[in-house]
Design an enzyme around this catalytic site. Structure first.
Site, PDB file in Angstrom:
ATOM      1  N   GLY A 102     -28.609 -28.440  24.552  1.00 64.92           N
ATOM      2  CA  GLY A 102     -28.658 -29.163  23.285  1.00 64.92           C
ATOM      3  C   GLY A 102     -28.849 -30.644  23.523  1.00 64.92           C
ATOM      4  CG  ASP A 103     -26.727 -33.353  21.002  1.00 64.53           C
ATOM      5  OD1 ASP A 103     -26.068 -32.334  21.282  1.00 64.53           O
ATOM      6  OD2 ASP A 103     -26.372 -34.159  20.125  1.00 64.53           O
TER       7      ASP A 103
END
Length: 225
Positions: A102-103
């Site tokens: 993800g981030d």
């Protein structure tokens, strides 16, 4: 040989950013911990989370989100490469920053002379992520929150260090985002208390254990309810 190299890259590197993945990072961290234990050195694990990634991803689309991740990761790599006295690369030319998913990113800082060196690196990462990023012709402000755990006081194994760095990152977000926090034992205790409270509340809802009480409002001069 080309097939072997492709398989190795698929196994150890994130295809979007080109950074090492969690598997590669775990192997590097395991070796670094063993080395730090042998020579009495300190190291730090930093958990980095982009603050406004979901908003950009939902607004501009997944392609824009991918571009944002590549740009942000490139900035962090450049920031760490520019200060080789603080961070060391791993074997085979890998960097000490990896994409967890993800981030979320994780950073390894080895051979620390003092926690202040980790603070300096965290401060640089926060600063470079605070600058605007142009994605598909649109200027966006993302920012990042960083949690730092230091070996050996904050954990002597991979799982503990990552868990405590993640906890510290959570508190960095609670403190207003766009900053960094070092792990403190009190954070772990508060996080556990919160987890237990959330679990108790969920069970209380399922078991219909809540009771509603009305508190009357009284007009003091007249005594009227």
């Amino acid at each position: 040989k080309e097939a072997e190299e492709q398989i190795r890259r698929l196994a150890y590197f994130d295809p979007l950013t080109g950074l090492p993945n969690r598997l590669a990072f775990d192997e590097l961290l395991h070796k670094s911990i063993a080395r730090a234990e042998r020579y009495g050195h300190k190291l730090a694990v930093m958990f980095v989370d982009l603050d406004n990634f979901k908003r950009v991803n939902d607004t501009l689309g997944h392609k824009a989100g991918d571009e944002l991740l590549r740009t942000a990761s490139g900035r962090m790599v450049g920031t760490l490469r520019a200060h080789d006295s603080v961070t060391r690369g791993g074997p085979d030319g890998t960097h000490s920053i990896a994409r967890l998913g993800g981030d979320e990113f994780i950073v390894l800082l080895t051979d620390l002379d003092a926690p202040a060196s980790a603070a300096a690196a965290a401060r640089r990462i926060v600063a470079t992520l605070a600058d605007p990023i142009t994605v598909q012709g649109t200027e966006v402000f993302v920012g990042g929150s960083v949690g730092v755990a230091v070996y050996p006081q904050d954990g002597a194994d991979i799982d503990t260090l990552l868990k405590n760095a993640d906890t510290a990152m959570y508190w960095a977000k609670e403190a207003g985002r766009g900053n960094f926090q070092f792990y403190d034992r009190a954070m772990g205790a508060q996080a556990m208390d919160r987890l237990m409270l959330e679990s108790s509340l969920r069970r209380a809802i399922e078991r219909d254990e809540f009771v509603l009480h009305y508190q009357p409002r009284v007009d003091v001069p007249t005594g009227r309810v």
